[in-house]
Structure formats: C-alpha cells, structure tokens
Design a protein around this motif. Structure first.
Motif, PDB file in Angstrom:
ATOM      1  N   LYS A   1       0.851  -1.196   0.000  1.00 47.69           N
ATOM      2  CA  LYS A   1       0.000   0.000   0.000  1.00 47.69           C
ATOM      3  C   LYS A   1       0.879   1.236   0.000  1.00 47.69           C
ATOM      4  CE  LYS A   1      -3.784  -2.185   2.576  1.00 47.69           C
ATOM      5  NZ  LYS A   1      -4.615  -2.146   3.799  1.00 47.69           N
ATOM      6  N   LYS A   2       0.570   2.144  -0.922  1.00 45.55           N
ATOM      7  CA  LYS A   2       1.300   3.398  -0.998  1.00 45.55           C
ATOM      8  C   LYS A   2       0.411   4.455  -1.622  1.00 45.55           C
ATOM      9  CE  LYS A   2       5.665   5.401  -2.614  1.00 45.55           C
ATOM     10  NZ  LYS A   2       6.932   5.160  -3.353  1.00 45.55           N
ATOM     11  N   ASP A   3       0.341   5.620  -0.953  1.00 52.98           N
ATOM     12  CA  ASP A   3      -0.458   6.741  -1.460  1.00 52.98           C
ATOM     13  C   ASP A   3      -1.896   6.314  -1.750  1.00 52.98           C
ATOM     14  OD1 ASP A   3       1.826   8.323  -1.340  1.00 52.98           O
ATOM     15  OD2 ASP A   3       2.400   7.852  -3.397  1.00 52.98           O
ATOM     16  N   ASP A   4      -2.500   5.619  -0.800  1.00 54.24           N
ATOM     17  CA  ASP A   4      -3.904   5.195  -0.883  1.00 54.24           C
ATOM     18  C   ASP A   4      -4.193   4.270  -2.057  1.00 54.24           C
ATOM     19  OD1 ASP A   4      -4.531   6.707   1.376  1.00 54.24           O
ATOM     20  OD2 ASP A   4      -4.885   8.507   0.177  1.00 54.24           O
ATOM     21  N   ARG A   5      -3.195   3.561  -2.530  1.00 48.17           N
ATOM     22  CA  ARG A   5      -3.440   2.575  -3.579  1.00 48.17           C
ATOM     23  C   ARG A   5      -2.738   1.272  -3.226  1.00 48.17           C
ATOM     24  NH1 ARG A   5       0.731   2.237  -7.488  1.00 48.17           N
ATOM     25  NH2 ARG A   5       2.430   3.705  -7.102  1.00 48.17           N
ATOM     26  N   GLU A   6      -3.276   0.186  -3.727  1.00 49.18           N
ATOM     27  CA  GLU A   6      -2.731  -1.128  -3.456  1.00 49.18           C
ATOM     28  C   GLU A   6      -2.168  -1.736  -4.738  1.00 49.18           C
ATOM     29  OE1 GLU A   6      -5.768  -3.490  -1.690  1.00 49.18           O
ATOM     30  OE2 GLU A   6      -5.668  -2.465   0.253  1.00 49.18           O
ATOM     31  N   PHE A   7      -1.087  -2.495  -4.593  1.00 46.54           N
ATOM     32  CA  PHE A   7      -0.495  -3.143  -5.757  1.00 46.54           C
ATOM     33  C   PHE A   7       0.306  -4.348  -5.278  1.00 46.54           C
ATOM     34  CE2 PHE A   7       2.368   0.108  -4.219  1.00 46.54           C
ATOM     35  CZ  PHE A   7       3.605  -0.502  -4.215  1.00 46.54           C
ATOM     36  N   GLU A   8       0.457  -5.321  -6.159  1.00 50.47           N
ATOM     37  CA  GLU A   8       1.262  -6.483  -5.833  1.00 50.47           C
ATOM     38  C   GLU A   8       2.740  -6.123  -5.884  1.00 50.47           C
ATOM     39  OE1 GLU A   8       0.065  -9.444  -8.681  1.00 50.47           O
ATOM     40  OE2 GLU A   8      -1.348 -10.327  -7.261  1.00 50.47           O
ATOM     41  N   GLU A   9       3.469  -6.514  -4.870  1.00 54.33           N
ATOM     42  CA  GLU A   9       4.904  -6.270  -4.875  1.00 54.33           C
ATOM     43  C   GLU A   9       5.545  -7.003  -6.059  1.00 54.33           C
ATOM     44  OE1 GLU A   9       6.207  -5.548  -0.264  1.00 54.33           O
ATOM     45  OE2 GLU A   9       6.120  -7.612  -0.972  1.00 54.33           O
ATOM     46  N   PRO A  10       6.426  -6.331  -6.795  1.00 57.35           N
ATOM     47  CA  PRO A  10       7.071  -6.980  -7.965  1.00 57.35           C
ATOM     48  C   PRO A  10       8.218  -7.889  -7.554  1.00 57.35           C
ATOM     49  CG  PRO A  10       7.813  -4.718  -7.756  1.00 57.35           C
ATOM     50  CD  PRO A  10       6.785  -4.909  -6.673  1.00 57.35           C
ATOM     51  N   ARG A  11       7.943  -8.828  -6.674  1.00 56.05           N
ATOM     52  CA  ARG A  11       8.907  -9.811  -6.177  1.00 56.05           C
ATOM     53  C   ARG A  11       8.162 -10.718  -5.210  1.00 56.05           C
ATOM     54  NH1 ARG A  11       9.255  -5.051  -3.913  1.00 56.05           N
ATOM     55  NH2 ARG A  11       9.246  -4.818  -1.644  1.00 56.05           N
ATOM     56  N   LEU A  12       8.786 -11.820  -4.840  1.00 53.65           N
ATOM     57  CA  LEU A  12       8.255 -12.713  -3.811  1.00 53.65           C
ATOM     58  C   LEU A  12       9.055 -12.503  -2.529  1.00 53.65           C
ATOM     59  CD1 LEU A  12       7.816 -16.004  -5.891  1.00 53.65           C
ATOM     60  CD2 LEU A  12       6.240 -14.063  -5.677  1.00 53.65           C
ATOM     61  N   THR A  13       8.410 -12.670  -1.368  1.00 50.20           N
ATOM     62  CA  THR A  13       9.088 -12.447  -0.097  1.00 50.20           C
ATOM     63  C   THR A  13       8.823 -13.599   0.864  1.00 50.20           C
ATOM     64  OG1 THR A  13       7.237 -11.178   0.803  1.00 50.20           O
ATOM     65  CG2 THR A  13       8.976  -9.931  -0.318  1.00 50.20           C
ATOM     66  N   VAL A  14       9.666 -13.655   1.894  1.00 48.62           N
ATOM     67  CA  VAL A  14       9.492 -14.614   2.978  1.00 48.62           C
ATOM     68  C   VAL A  14      10.104 -13.995   4.229  1.00 48.62           C
ATOM     69  CG1 VAL A  14      11.675 -15.838   2.557  1.00 48.62           C
ATOM     70  CG2 VAL A  14       9.759 -17.044   3.639  1.00 48.62           C
TER      71      VAL A  14
ATOM     72  N   ASN B   1      13.949 -11.829  -0.289  1.00 47.97           N
ATOM     73  CA  ASN B   1      13.341 -11.364  -1.537  1.00 47.97           C
ATOM     74  C   ASN B   1      13.770 -12.282  -2.679  1.00 47.97           C
ATOM     75  OD1 ASN B   1      12.209  -8.542  -0.719  1.00 47.97           O
ATOM     76  ND2 ASN B   1      14.313  -8.534   0.034  1.00 47.97           N
ATOM     77  N   LEU B   2      12.807 -12.704  -3.462  1.00 51.10           N
ATOM     78  CA  LEU B   2      13.086 -13.509  -4.652  1.00 51.10           C
ATOM     79  C   LEU B   2      12.685 -12.701  -5.877  1.00 51.10           C
ATOM     80  CD1 LEU B   2      13.781 -16.003  -6.300  1.00 51.10           C
ATOM     81  CD2 LEU B   2      11.567 -16.994  -5.657  1.00 51.10           C
ATOM     82  N   TYR B   3      13.692 -12.262  -6.642  1.00 53.60           N
ATOM     83  CA  TYR B   3      13.462 -11.524  -7.888  1.00 53.60           C
ATOM     84  C   TYR B   3      13.446 -12.552  -9.018  1.00 53.60           C
ATOM     85  CZ  TYR B   3      14.856  -7.652  -4.856  1.00 53.60           C
ATOM     86  OH  TYR B   3      14.951  -6.757  -3.818  1.00 53.60           O
ATOM     87  N   ARG B   4      12.274 -12.785  -9.595  1.00 53.15           N
ATOM     88  CA  ARG B   4      12.109 -13.879 -10.542  1.00 53.15           C
ATOM     89  C   ARG B   4      12.811 -13.625 -11.861  1.00 53.15           C
ATOM     90  NH1 ARG B   4       5.795 -13.314  -9.545  1.00 53.15           N
ATOM     91  NH2 ARG B   4       6.607 -11.166  -9.537  1.00 53.15           N
ATOM     92  N   ASN B   5      12.914 -12.360 -12.251  1.00 49.85           N
ATOM     93  CA  ASN B   5      13.586 -11.964 -13.494  1.00 49.85           C
ATOM     94  C   ASN B   5      13.898 -10.480 -13.410  1.00 49.85           C
ATOM     95  OD1 ASN B   5      11.087 -10.604 -14.214  1.00 49.85           O
ATOM     96  ND2 ASN B   5      10.307 -12.634 -14.776  1.00 49.85           N
ATOM     97  N   GLY B   6      14.344  -9.897 -14.523  1.00 45.64           N
ATOM     98  CA  GLY B   6      14.702  -8.480 -14.514  1.00 45.64           C
ATOM     99  C   GLY B   6      13.532  -7.546 -14.315  1.00 45.64           C
ATOM    100  N   HIS B   7      12.316  -8.026 -14.525  1.00 48.83           N
ATOM    101  CA  HIS B   7      11.138  -7.174 -14.341  1.00 48.83           C
ATOM    102  C   HIS B   7      10.779  -6.995 -12.873  1.00 48.83           C
ATOM    103  CE1 HIS B   7      10.133  -6.964 -18.653  1.00 48.83           C
ATOM    104  NE2 HIS B   7      10.581  -8.201 -18.697  1.00 48.83           N
TER     105      HIS B   7
END
Length: 283
Positions: A125-138, A183-189
């Motif tokens: 959540k940032k600036d009153d909007r929600e989005f999926e983090e562009p990575r996986l976490t644990v 953090n798991l960065y799946r690719n360059g994106h």
C-alpha cells in the motif's frame, strides 16, 4: 468627417472625435519611473556583446537557473569498508565482501532456498493505492514485521540453511540478528523501489546484512537532500553490483541519510535471492 479621414485615423491608431489620449506617430511613450535597484537587477540579467560588423547584441541570462549537473552513480567494486557520508546524524558506512561464499556453494544454496522456502507475493500500500509487490518475499523472526501496509507474521522455527548463514555472518562481523526478510526476484522485471529500512521496530541506525544468490543485480543508493530546496537529482549516488555469494553490510546512518533500491532491468535476467538479516525490537 469624411470616409478618407476616418481611414487615416484608424491607420494611425486614433479614434473618432478629437483624438484625446492618442499616442501620435513619432512620439515615444513617456518612460516609466524605474528605481535604481530595479534597473541594476534588469541590467545584471543582460550581457552586451559587441558585434564585428558594428552594433551590439544583448544576451539574456537567468541567475536563478540551477547550473549544476545531475549526479551520476559512483560504482563500488572492491571488497572493503566505505564511508559514503558524514552528517550530524553520524557516518553512513557500507561494507562489501564479494566473495563471502564460494560461487558453487552459493548456487547450491540458491537452489535449496528457491525450492524450500514458503515464498509468496504480498499486497503493498502506498499513497492510498494497493499493488502487488514486484517480487516474492518470505519472513523469519520471533516478531512479526510491518512495512508499507504489509504484515509479515512471526516464524520462530528457522530453516537450517538460514540459521547456518546467520551464524556465519556473526562470525564475520560480530553482529547478531533475530530476523530475516528474503526477496526472490524472478527476473529483470522484478525489483524494489526507492526506500529506507527505517521502521520504528528496527530502532535507530539499524544494521542490515544482505546476502545475494544467483543473478547479479544492481543495488543503488541515493543520498537524501539536506535542504528543502534541493532534489535527488543533485545528491550523491552509489551503485554496487551484488554478485552471487556476496555480503553487503549497511551500518550507521545509511537508513536515515540514504535511500536504496533494486531497479527493474528490462533485458534478460535470471532469478536472484536476497536475504536481509536485521534486528527487530518489540513495540
């Protein structure tokens, strides 16, 4: 009045009647009363250049334009301790060990961690909007961790590989940690935007130990502006290309005086795992 006289008066900027208040051709308007300070201010914004064929040319210059060049990234490559800034908040210190783990061992650890840890994608959540983090976490730690609307629940039983890595970092640095955000960065994106690890639960001047596995990715830092009129465009910037098996320590005022990120890279990049060991304090 004849049509001919009316036509002449229109061409001269006149009006019907007796022409009261009309500026006559050949008479310049009276000069404005400009103070000496205003005249000096105006004259300082123009420079006179004498032309080779005679006459002069005035060049306008705006003294309020920022003539500084935007800063670029200084790349940190070799092993060592780097003091990247000194402010009233203290020294901001980076320590980099590119060969903390042997490459083959690091790739084996990458394979185990990617297969055996419970990775998931969180909603940020940032600036009153929600989005999926562009990575996986644990998350592993005795205390749950909250940041940017994300809550990582406590996980008291550590994976044996993580526990072993935590002990090896302590042997290297004499630092102890009670939690780890992976953090798991799946690719360059995949990436992480500009931020600092400055949550209240981390305490003042937290120390972060970052271990990297797999693909090399750029880790960038930018110094916070020291005055309200300044911008990030002109502040100091650093970059470290974090390689497989490398260890990065952030000490001192790094989290208070700097921000960091892993930028997205829109070309072929394989997966990367980053383990950030830290100490969490109960609220």
């Amino acid at each position: 009045m004849s049509n001919k006289r009316q036509h002449q008066q229109r061409l001269q900027g006149g009006s019907f009647g007796r022409g009261r208040g009309v500026a006559r051709p050949g008479k310049p308007p009276p000069p404005r009363n400009v103070g000496a300070s205003s005249q000096e201010s105006l004259s300082s914004r123009f420079s006179t250049q004498h032309m080779p064929y005679g006459g002069e040319r005035l060049t306008f210059t705006d003294q309020h334009l920022d003539k500084r060049q935007p800063t670029t990234y200084d790349v940190i490559e070799g092993e060592g301790k780097y003091v990247i800034s000194e402010e009233p908040t203290g020294e901001a210190v980076i320590e980099y060990y590119p060969d903390f783990l042997k490459k083959d061992e690091a790739f084996n650890i990458f394979n185990r961690l990617s297969d055996e840890l419970p990775w998931s994608q969180k909603i940020n959540k940032k600036d009153d909007r929600e989005f999926e983090e562009p990575r996986l976490t644990v998350w592993y730690g005795d205390i749950k961790y909250k940041y940017s609307g994300v809550t990582q629940e406590a996980t008291k039983v550590w994976h044996p590989v993580l526990d072993d890595l935590r002990k090896r970092i302590t042997e290297k640095s004499d630092l102890t940690f009670n939690s780890m955000l992976g953090n798991l960065y799946r690719n360059g994106h995949d990436g992480v935007a500009w931020h600092s690890d400055s949550e209240y639960s981390l305490g003042k001047n937290p120390i972060i130990a970052s271990l990297s596995f797999g693909e090399t990715r750029a880790f960038q830092l930018r110094k916070n502006p020291m005055c309200p009129e300044d911008t990030y465009e002109f502040t100091d910037k650093k970059q470290i290309n974090l390689t497989n098996g490398s260890l990065l320590l952030m000490r001192g005022s790094v989290q208070e005086d700097w921000q960091h990120r892993v930028p997205r890279e829109y070309h072929d990049k394989n997966a990367r795992i980053n383990l950030t060991f830290r100490t969490i304090y109960p609220r």
